[in-house]
Design a protein around this motif. Structure first.
Motif, PDB file in Angstrom:
ATOM      1  N   VAL A 387     -10.628 -12.942  30.029  1.00 18.86           N
ATOM      2  CA  VAL A 387     -11.060 -14.257  29.547  1.00 18.86           C
ATOM      3  C   VAL A 387      -9.920 -14.876  28.749  1.00 18.86           C
ATOM      4  O   VAL A 387      -9.289 -14.196  27.928  1.00 18.86           O
ATOM      5  CB  VAL A 387     -12.308 -14.127  28.648  1.00 18.86           C
ATOM      6  CG1 VAL A 387     -12.740 -15.490  28.115  1.00 18.86           C
ATOM      7  CG2 VAL A 387     -13.447 -13.457  29.410  1.00 18.86           C
ATOM      8  N   LEU A 388      -9.634 -16.146  28.986  1.00 21.46           N
ATOM      9  CA  LEU A 388      -8.580 -16.851  28.258  1.00 21.46           C
ATOM     10  C   LEU A 388      -9.222 -17.713  27.176  1.00 21.46           C
ATOM     11  O   LEU A 388     -10.024 -18.601  27.471  1.00 21.46           O
ATOM     12  CB  LEU A 388      -7.754 -17.721  29.208  1.00 21.46           C
ATOM     13  CG  LEU A 388      -7.136 -17.024  30.425  1.00 21.46           C
ATOM     14  CD1 LEU A 388      -6.264 -17.998  31.202  1.00 21.46           C
ATOM     15  CD2 LEU A 388      -6.352 -15.794  30.017  1.00 21.46           C
ATOM     16  N   LEU A 389      -8.866 -17.451  25.924  1.00 23.68           N
ATOM     17  CA  LEU A 389      -9.391 -18.205  24.792  1.00 23.68           C
ATOM     18  C   LEU A 389      -8.263 -19.020  24.180  1.00 23.68           C
ATOM     19  O   LEU A 389      -7.273 -18.462  23.699  1.00 23.68           O
ATOM     20  CB  LEU A 389      -9.990 -17.265  23.744  1.00 23.68           C
ATOM     21  CG  LEU A 389     -10.530 -17.941  22.478  1.00 23.68           C
ATOM     22  CD1 LEU A 389     -11.702 -18.855  22.806  1.00 23.68           C
ATOM     23  CD2 LEU A 389     -10.927 -16.898  21.438  1.00 23.68           C
ATOM     24  N   GLU A 390      -8.401 -20.351  24.197  1.00 23.37           N
ATOM     25  CA  GLU A 390      -7.399 -21.240  23.610  1.00 23.37           C
ATOM     26  C   GLU A 390      -7.660 -21.325  22.116  1.00 23.37           C
ATOM     27  O   GLU A 390      -8.683 -21.874  21.691  1.00 23.37           O
ATOM     28  CB  GLU A 390      -7.458 -22.620  24.264  1.00 23.37           C
ATOM     29  CG  GLU A 390      -6.299 -23.514  23.884  1.00 23.37           C
ATOM     30  CD  GLU A 390      -6.085 -24.655  24.871  1.00 23.37           C
ATOM     31  OE1 GLU A 390      -5.243 -25.531  24.580  1.00 23.37           O
ATOM     32  OE2 GLU A 390      -6.747 -24.676  25.935  1.00 23.37           O
ATOM     33  N   VAL A 391      -6.740 -20.774  21.323  1.00 21.40           N
ATOM     34  CA  VAL A 391      -6.932 -20.648  19.880  1.00 21.40           C
ATOM     35  C   VAL A 391      -6.085 -21.711  19.186  1.00 21.40           C
ATOM     36  O   VAL A 391      -4.965 -21.464  18.736  1.00 21.40           O
ATOM     37  CB  VAL A 391      -6.559 -19.230  19.398  1.00 21.40           C
ATOM     38  CG1 VAL A 391      -6.869 -19.059  17.910  1.00 21.40           C
ATOM     39  CG2 VAL A 391      -7.313 -18.182  20.203  1.00 21.40           C
TER      40      VAL A 391
END
Length: 451
Positions: A387-391
């Motif tokens: 999963v890619l989480l844009e922080v």
């Protein structure tokens, strides 16, 4: 600075799970009935009880503000708010994406600063380190006093303020000294770094541990710090010095192009550089203002859609070379360590090697060479379950990832758009719920609303 801290204004994440789809529907109906019969309008106690239960593979989440809001949403089963996943695996890996400049806005994360102690403590910590370096408290730049008139309550589920987004609101169209101040390079870079660091600390407190990290331009400094290349204090000093040096350079500009890197190069001539390769079909030209304006006029005349980026300098271009000697000296004076978490490099578009991470020459190249995000994000796609989480602010990196062909990846944001009327707390809780629906590990006790 005035302390405006408080709770989450009632927002809670309700998480229901079961072993079968039928059991999930029964649990959802039972929850709605129990809430309707409850005398307590607040949701903290039932939300905590739900999250303490063992998680089954059929899951449902809702972010609601109070009992009545939750009951209405559960009864209506509105798919925009009541989200469901079936056959959820456990322990799904997460990679963190840290943006650079371009999507920052005054007040971003203000609700988190008020409501989340970990986020607030990290912003305060960064502000204390940066105060003598910047000569200003970054909290005054990021969170200036709000207008005296109270804001309209955010609708359940959010929604965009279209008048402001389209520039039809008189107040939004007026000059904004606070935004102008934030967008000054010497302040924007340290502020965005601090915000992303605080977000990272908050979501890791909630149990999320990145399997890998990637940044975009300034975001790679956050990624490297998260991975342990620098201490937070040294990273903040480096970022502040880098921003100060860049702010002293002649003005430059950047232009988003609807071309691959190979297609773009014939347009660049001798003055412009490829500043970033964001996807297989988009890149950025970077260089002097006049040269960028001439290229923009040419592309418009040819019928191409070119977009000027909101920047005052030509990042990742030859115009950065003038500050290389000073920045190299500054880098050499800072202690470094090999990354403890895999980092994807902007310079090479592949994994950052330990010897590169600790070498000042790597970060000099990073300053002047293109951001190869399109190549880098594909490294994360080798495991489609990640999963890619844009922080950080905006959802630009997620968009680049989708353009790069990561169709099977789950890609989630953490900070609402500037004109999204949903509260910061509700938005991030919604992302937390979506992460749980994918099978990402959540430390529910730490995610409970602060007392």
């Amino acid at each position: 600075m005035t302390d405006n801290t408080g709770a989450r204004e009632g927002w809670e994440l309700l998480a229901v799970s079961a072993e079968t789809e039928a059991a999930l529907d029964e649990a959802t109906a039972r929850l709605a009935a129990e809430l309707e019969a409850s005398a307590d309008a607040l949701l903290a106690a039932p939300a905590q009880a739900l999250r303490a239960a063992p998680a089954g593979p059929f899951r449902r989440v809702l972010v609601a503000r109070d009992r009545d809001d939750a009951v209405a949403a559960l009864r209506a089963r509105d798919p925009r708010r009541v989200l469901t996943a079936r056959g959820v695996p456990d322990g799904r890996p997460v990679a963190f994406l840290f943006p650079g400049l371009g999507e920052q806005y005054v007040g971003m994360g203000r609700g988190l600063y008020r409501a989340e102690p970990v986020f607030r403590e990290e912003i305060d910590r960064c502000a204390a380190v940066l105060q003598p370096l910047l000569g200003v408290d970054l909290r005054e730049v990021l969170y200036p006093p709000e207008a005296a008139a109270p804001a309209a309550p955010a609708p359940a589920g959010g929604g965009f303020d279209l008048r402001k987004m389209l520039g039809r609101d008189a107040a939004a169209a007026a000059p904004d000294p606070a935004a102008d101040r934030l967008n000054r390079t010497e302040l924007a870079q340290p502020v965005v770094f601090a915000l992303e660091w605080a977000l990272f600390r908050l979501v890791t407190e909630w149990g999320l541990r990145p399997r890998a990290v990637i940044g975009h331009s300034l975001g790679e400094y956050v990624a490297a710090t998260v991975a342990g290349v620098w201490t937070l204090e040294d990273a903040l000093a480096l970022v502040a010095e880098r921003a100060r040096l860049i702010s002293g350079l002649p003005a430059g500009a950047m232009l988003g192009l609807p071309f691959s890197e190979a297609e773009a190069r014939p347009y660049l001539g001798g003055e412009l550089s490829v500043g970033a390769v964001n996807s297989p079909t988009t890149c950025v030209a970077s260089g002097p203002v006049e040269a960028v304006a001439a290229l923009e006029a040419r592309l418009v005349a040819e019928g191409h859609a070119a977009r000027r980026l909101p920047t005052t300098h030509a990042f990742h271009s030859r115009m950065m070379e003038a500050i290389v000697p000073h920045f190299r000296e500054r880098l050499a004076a800072v202690s470094t360590s090999a990354p403890r978490i895999p980092v994807v490099s902007n310079v090479t578009g592949t994994w950052l090697r330990p010897e590169e991470a600790v070498d000042p020459e790597y970060w000099v190249r990073h300053l002047c060479r293109p951001v190869r995000f399109a190549d880098g994000v594909l490294e994360l796609a080798h495991d489609p379950d990640t999963v890619l989480l844009e922080v950080g602010p905006g959802q630009t990196l997620g968009g680049f990832a989708r353009q790069s062909g990561l169709a099977r990846q789950v890609i989630l944001p953490s900070v609402r758009y500037r004109y999204d009327r949903q509260s910061d707390e509700a938005f991030l809780l919604g992302t937390l719920g979506r992460l749980w629906l994918t099978g990402a590990p959540i430390e529910w006790s730490a995610a409970a609303a602060p007392a």
